[in-house]
Design an enzyme around this catalytic site. Structure first.
Site, mmCIF file in Angstrom:
data_model
loop_
_atom_site.group_PDB
_atom_site.id
_atom_site.type_symbol
_atom_site.label_atom_id
_atom_site.label_comp_id
_atom_site.label_asym_id
_atom_site.label_seq_id
_atom_site.Cartn_x
_atom_site.Cartn_y
_atom_site.Cartn_z
ATOM 1 N N LYS A 108 0.857 -1.188 0.002
ATOM 2 C CA LYS A 108 0.092 0.059 0.072
ATOM 3 C C LYS A 108 0.850 1.218 -0.141
ATOM 4 O O LYS A 108 0.414 2.293 -0.263
ATOM 5 C CB LYS A 108 -0.845 0.068 1.127
ATOM 6 N N ARG A 109 2.248 1.225 0.199
ATOM 7 C CA ARG A 109 3.142 2.238 0.366
ATOM 8 C C ARG A 109 3.638 2.428 -1.149
ATOM 9 O O ARG A 109 4.098 3.772 -1.176
ATOM 10 C CB ARG A 109 4.176 2.090 1.210
#
Ligand code: GLU
Ligand code: ZN
Length: 501
Positions: A265-266
């Site tokens: 998700k980063r």
């Protein structure tokens, strides 16, 4: 939709934690839950899992709601609309969790664990060295009152642990088929922190039970928590929390990014905001994201949300990891862009011209007319809507702020361009009707016939002068839209940039 598939009893949930920016993995989970609910005529519950005060933020919560609306997902129960199981923000349900934890303890399904981190670590190391299972060893399962008293005297604050059953935990995953976990791999686990704060491991199944969730569709990264949750549902049913049913689970495949690593998700590529800013259409992005594990048919990867809803069956989701392919995502989006009706296309372009200040918050009728006129010249070649800026920004920019692209100018507005610009200015000044065909005719005559320049080269300096770039919508239409005075002004300004020969 076959009638037999209608099942209003279906209740699914989308339950993100409001941390950071929404990402594509989250969007795919929301999409599959939404499609599943709509396909069956069931209920989509939108729940906010904001029990981690250190990581959750109001900004992230607002972004989630905004993202859901932009994507076009409607929910039947949840924030802003409420419902029979309100509130739908877990931060507002703390008494419920405290009560359930106390009842689980009273019924013998959970117990206070006084072990310190150091003790746990030491015993884990020892177990590992001896080749034994290294999870929690059940040390505090049956403490005597005296032992508890000693721990209390030492000032220890207990966590609450859930007591796992000793039998294997099996379930029939909607995506992967039968799955079984050995009890030695699923030790007793914490459900309430020493501070009294309830953990995800407790609140998520408690709310699923209370909200009568029938199907849990979520990412494969949560598969290892499923046996623990299944055991907890059984205990909740026993103490009368919820209606006693355990939901069916379906774990959606991993999404792989660059270098065949799990998309994190980063990862910048995972940020939903990036796709919105670039101008993906929600329907284009969702079409692509659906393909991360599902397809409408073997030979058609292009579909509308209505088609998806009509056809969506969780049993068709593929358990194998899916690869995120940006090129394919763009190609699918481009097709959705081409399919937009002209007025709709214009409507969707507006924010992308507003973002860099090329259109005001309230565009005038004249500006919208201009946009409607240029839009058809760009629609076929556009992948994402923000491309309207390089493609047509030259029409909207304040004349005083108009500037040609320096690289293109250096390449094209050379000394050779002087006679081209001069002849064009002369021809266009004399022209009667300033519309594409006559414009093209006089320019051809002046440049190709008059100066003997090949058509391929003749118009490039004009394009850079008028639109600012070598790549632009068709030149003669662009000139018409810009109007004669501004066209001539730009051609003269370009002449100033041309070095003396
Ligand atoms: N709040 C959890 C998450 O964001 C939801 C997990 C679940 O679907 O059970 O990962
Ligand atoms: Zn313990």
């Amino acid at each position: 939709m076959a009638n037999s598939e209608l099942d209003p009893a279906v209740r699914v949930r989308f339950c993100p934690s409001p941390t950071g920016n929404p990402h594509v993995g989250l969007v795919r989970t929301a999409l599959f839950n939404w499609a599943f609910a709509r396909h069956h005529g069931g209920t989509l519950v939108f729940r906010i899992e904001d029990t981690d005060a250190a990581r959750d933020s109001e900004d992230s919560y607002n972004q989630l709601l905004d993202a859901m609306r932009w994507l076009g997902f409607d929910w039947d129960e949840g924030p802003e609309i409420g419902g029979p199981h309100a509130p739908y923000r877990q931060s507002q349900r703390m008494e419920i969790y405290a009560d359930v934890a106390a009842r689980l303890k009273a019924a013998g399904h959970a117990y206070d664990c006084y072990c310190s981190t150091e003790e746990l670590d030491a015993r884990r190391e020892a177990a590992r060295a001896a080749g034994k299972p290294s999870g929690y060893d059940g040390h505090c399962r049956a403490l005597t009152a005296d032992q508890v008293e000693v721990y209390r005297q030492e000032g220890r604050q207990p966590i609450v642990r859930f007591k796992m059953p000793d039998h294997p935990l099996t379930f029939d995953d909607l995506v992967r088929g039968p799955v079984s976990f050995d009890p030695k791999d699923v030790p007793d686990y914490g459900i309430v922190r020493a501070s009294g704060a309830p953990l995800y491991t407790l609140v998520n199944p408690v709310d699923d039970a209370l909200m009568e969730i029938t199907h849990v569709l979520r990412g494969e990264d949560l598969l290892s928590s499923t046996p623990r949750q299944i055991a907890l549902y059984a205990a909740l049913a026993e103490i009368g929390v919820g209606n006693g049913t355990t939901p069916r689970f379906g774990h959606l495949p991993y999404v792989m990014g660059e270098g065949n690593k799990k998309l994190s998700k980063r990862d910048p590529q995972a940020s939903l905001n990036l796709y919105r800013e670039r101008g993906f259409l929600p329907e284009g992005l969702l079409n692509y994201l659906a393909l991360l594990g599902w397809s409408l048919s073997a030979d058609d990867d292009h579909f509308s949300m209505d088609q998806l809803v009509a056809a969506f069956d969780i049993a068709d989701v593929n358990a194998n990891p899916a690869r995120f392919d940006l090129k394919k995502c763009e190609a699918i989006n481009a097709r959705h862009v081409r399919e937009l009706a002209p007025e709709e296309f214009v409507r969707r372009l507006v924010p992308y011209l507003q973002a860099p200040g090329l259109l005001p918050a309230e565009p005038t009728a004249e500006q919208l007319e201009l946009l409607a006129a240029v839009a058809p010249l760009t629609q076929e070649r556009m992948v994402v809507l923000s491309e309207i800026v390089p493609m047509a920004g030259f029409l909207f920019v304040d004349p005083a702020a108009f500037a040609v692209d320096p690289d293109d100018a250096a390449k094209v507005l050379t000394a050779d361009a002087r006679p081209v610009l001069e002849a064009s200015i002369e021809a266009l000044e004399a022209l009667g009707d300033f519309t594409p065909e006559p414009i093209q005719a006089v320019l051809r005559e002046a440049l190709v016939d008059g100066l003997g320049i090949k058509p391929k080269f003749a118009f490039t300096p004009l394009r850079v002068a008028v639109t600012g770039r070598r790549i632009s919508p068709p030149l003669f239409e662009s000139m018409e839209l810009l109007g004669r005075p501004e066209t001539l002004r730009r051609l003269r300004a370009a002449l100033e940039l041309v070095p003396a020969s």
